[in-house]
Design a protein around this motif. Sequence first.
Motif, PDB file in Angstrom:
ATOM      1  N   ARG A  72       1.433   2.961   9.392  1.00 37.77           N
ATOM      2  CA  ARG A  72       1.758   1.951   8.572  1.00 37.77           C
ATOM      3  C   ARG A  72       2.764   2.054   7.663  1.00 37.77           C
ATOM      4  N   GLU A  75       5.661  -0.758   6.852  1.00 34.77           N
ATOM      5  CA  GLU A  75       5.215  -1.884   6.210  1.00 34.77           C
ATOM      6  C   GLU A  75       5.779  -1.807   4.817  1.00 34.77           C
ATOM      7  N   LYS A  76       5.628  -0.621   4.313  1.00 30.50           N
ATOM      8  CA  LYS A  76       5.802  -0.394   2.989  1.00 30.50           C
ATOM      9  C   LYS A  76       7.595  -0.256   2.699  1.00 30.50           C
TER      10      LYS A  76
END
Length: 173
Positions: A72, A75-76
């Motif tokens: 994930r 995404e940041k």
Amino acid sequence: MAASRAELMAYLDGLGIRTETIEHPAVFTVAESAHLRSRIVGGKSKNLFLKDRKGRLFLLTAEDEAEVDLKRLHEKLGAQGRFSFASAELLREVWGVEPGSVTPFGAINDREGRVTVALDAGLLAHGRVNFHPLENTATTAVSAEDLIRFLRATGHEPLIVDLTGVGEAAEAS
């Protein structure tokens, strides 16, 4: 040719950045450095040298105990697709350090600005932060503000990221 530790220290000194360095046996992972915790004041780090699906390079510098979900994280950081670890050859070529010595100080060697540097807000909150000075036989402390000033001086405007809620742990140095 990659900068030496002495050249890094001279560069930091030239920027007026105060450092404090402790010598220790080589450590290659956060787990291996656990015995040093009592000797090191301030935020302790782990550093992940990553590439996205398009081949863009990223350095994530996080608090040593931060949990990072590589599924994930892209995404940041605005990456294209999931991250994988960049090869040791790419690390040497672009960042000028050996595996186990990954550090934001490697920015001194990335004259082409190929790497996007992301700093964990939780690590910076310590005020004083610690990294290998291009080799894993020492740890150098600087203020969080001076780290950012160093990165900017090398042409690397850092992304400050909140890693809260970005999942499972990744092991690195």
